[in-house]
Design an enzyme around this catalytic site. Structure first.
Site, PDB file in Angstrom:
ATOM      1  N   GLY A  34      -0.197   8.751  -1.387  1.00 47.93           N
ATOM      2  CA  GLY A  34       0.220   9.914  -2.180  1.00 47.93           C
ATOM      3  C   GLY A  34       0.696   9.545  -3.565  1.00 47.93           C
ATOM      4  N   TYR A  62       8.218  22.465   7.213  1.00 52.82           N
ATOM      5  CA  TYR A  62       8.518  21.228   6.483  1.00 52.82           C
ATOM      6  C   TYR A  62       9.610  20.433   7.196  1.00 52.82           C
ATOM      7  CZ  TYR A  62       9.648  18.182   2.517  1.00 52.82           C
ATOM      8  OH  TYR A  62       9.862  17.098   1.712  1.00 52.82           O
ATOM      9  N   LEU A 114       0.861  -1.182   0.000  1.00 51.09           N
ATOM     10  CA  LEU A 114       0.000   0.000   0.000  1.00 51.09           C
ATOM     11  C   LEU A 114       0.896   1.230   0.000  1.00 51.09           C
ATOM     12  CD1 LEU A 114      -3.313   0.589   1.798  1.00 51.09           C
ATOM     13  CD2 LEU A 114      -1.539   2.350   1.967  1.00 51.09           C
ATOM     14  N   SER A 173      -0.779  10.143  -6.637  1.00 49.76           N
ATOM     15  CA  SER A 173      -1.301  10.868  -7.795  1.00 49.76           C
ATOM     16  C   SER A 173      -0.192  11.433  -8.672  1.00 49.76           C
ATOM     17  CB  SER A 173      -2.244  11.995  -7.352  1.00 49.76           C
ATOM     18  OG  SER A 173      -1.557  12.932  -6.539  1.00 49.76           O
ATOM     19  N   SER A 174       0.997  11.605  -8.110  1.00 47.58           N
ATOM     20  CA  SER A 174       2.116  12.171  -8.883  1.00 47.58           C
ATOM     21  C   SER A 174       3.428  11.892  -8.162  1.00 47.58           C
ATOM     22  CB  SER A 174       1.934  13.686  -9.069  1.00 47.58           C
ATOM     23  OG  SER A 174       1.971  14.354  -7.808  1.00 47.58           O
ATOM     24  N   GLY A 175       4.519  12.314  -8.786  1.00 50.42           N
ATOM     25  CA  GLY A 175       5.825  12.315  -8.143  1.00 50.42           C
ATOM     26  C   GLY A 175       6.310  10.971  -7.640  1.00 50.42           C
ATOM     27  N   ILE A 176       6.886  10.983  -6.441  1.00 45.52           N
ATOM     28  CA  ILE A 176       7.514   9.795  -5.873  1.00 45.52           C
ATOM     29  C   ILE A 176       6.488   8.691  -5.631  1.00 45.52           C
ATOM     30  CG2 ILE A 176       8.665   8.898  -3.807  1.00 45.52           C
ATOM     31  CD1 ILE A 176      10.161  11.603  -3.672  1.00 45.52           C
TER      32      ILE A 176
END
Length: 286
Positions: free
Chosen positions: A8, A150, A5, A10-13
């Site tokens: 996140g 961050y 599983l 939807s894009s990127g890593i």
């Protein structure tokens, strides 16, 4: 074959990790907050006939995490691998970033991962088998202004991961921390505008640093491949800096005293440009 599983996606890593694991023969549950963002992933999955199921999961929401992971376990019998990748940026000076934004970044980047961990750990512990991969950042080991929100969230996830790794060792469950450097992902395009009249020079310096680093972009698939190697291997190594600049940045930070880092924060623009060129070979345009 592992049942993995990934959050996140939807894009990127996250997208790159889901695709890379599926290409390696694993069954992937690719989760994201909003399924409207699944278009790119669905195209790849359809074209390559990959074993990927897309599911809605909002790491900020207790019920969403519980429902999505319970459903995944019910449908697949277990979860062997959890990749906590979902995250948001959080740039801006301590003074200028609202408290609500600090909470938002910590909620997603740290507590979001924690929610998912707590949902899968009982099953992994009982089976004495599993792998948890937490995606942090080199910002989880070196704090550079103006990214307090961050960096704080990633420092927190690093500490959580280190404790978790010690706890789960007794139950044969591996924990790994992925620390990407500057990776070419959409997160940079999602950065919130900084105040035009800010008295702090750090935001434009950071933007210039990222722009210089991205002239030779590192693909998120590099990170995905590192995660695949962890999943397919049996190493108990805890931390994995990933990307061509990750180790150099961390080595540079380790070579500096805390006081030198504070002094660096007060450098003039010209001194900053010279530093970036001499230390990293980067031409930053301020």
């Amino acid at each position: 074959m592992a049942i993995a599983l990934v959050t996140g996606t939807s894009s990127g890593i996250g997208l790159a990790t889901a695709v890379t694991l599926a290409r390696a023969g694993h069954q992937v549950i690719a989760t994201m907050r909003n399924l409207d963002g699944a278009g790119e992933l669905q195209k790849i999955v359809s074209a390559e006939k990959l074993a990927v199921t897309v599911a809605a999961l909002n790491v900020d929401d207790d019920a969403s995490v519980e429902n999505a992971i319970s459903k995944a376990i019910a449908e697949n019998g277990r979860i062997d691998v959890l990749v906590n990748n979902a995250g948001i940026g959080g740039g801006g000076s301590v003074e200028e970033v609202p408290m609500a934004r600090f909470r938002e970044v910590m909620e997603t980047n740290c507590f979001g991962a924690l929610r998912c961990i707590k949902a899968v750990v009982p099953g992994m512990r009982e089976r004495r088998h599993g792998c948890i991969v937490n995606v942090t950042s080199i910002a989880g080991r070196m704090a550079l202004a103006p990214a307090a929100a961050y960096a704080a969230s990633k420092f927190a996830l690093e500490a959580l991961s280190e404790c978790l790794a010690q706890e789960m060792k007794a139950f044969n469950v591996r924990v790994a921390i992925i620390e990407p450097g500057v990776i070419a992902t959409p997160i940079f395009g999602k950065a919130r505008p900084q105040p035009q009249d800010s008295p702090y020079p750090h935001a434009r310096r950071q933007a210039a640093l990222f722009a210089a680093s991205l002239t030779k972009p590192t693909s998120p698939y590099v990170v995905g491949e590192q995660i695949r190697e962890i999943v397919d291997g049996d190493s108990w190594q805890l931390r994995y800096p990933v990307g061509s600049d990750a180790v150099p940045f961390l080595t540079w930070r380790a070579s500096k005293t805390d006081e030198e880092m504070v002094e660096y924060g007060g450098a003039s623009d010209e001194e900053y440009k010279i530093l970036m060129k001499s230390e990293f070979g980067l031409d930053v345009n301020l």
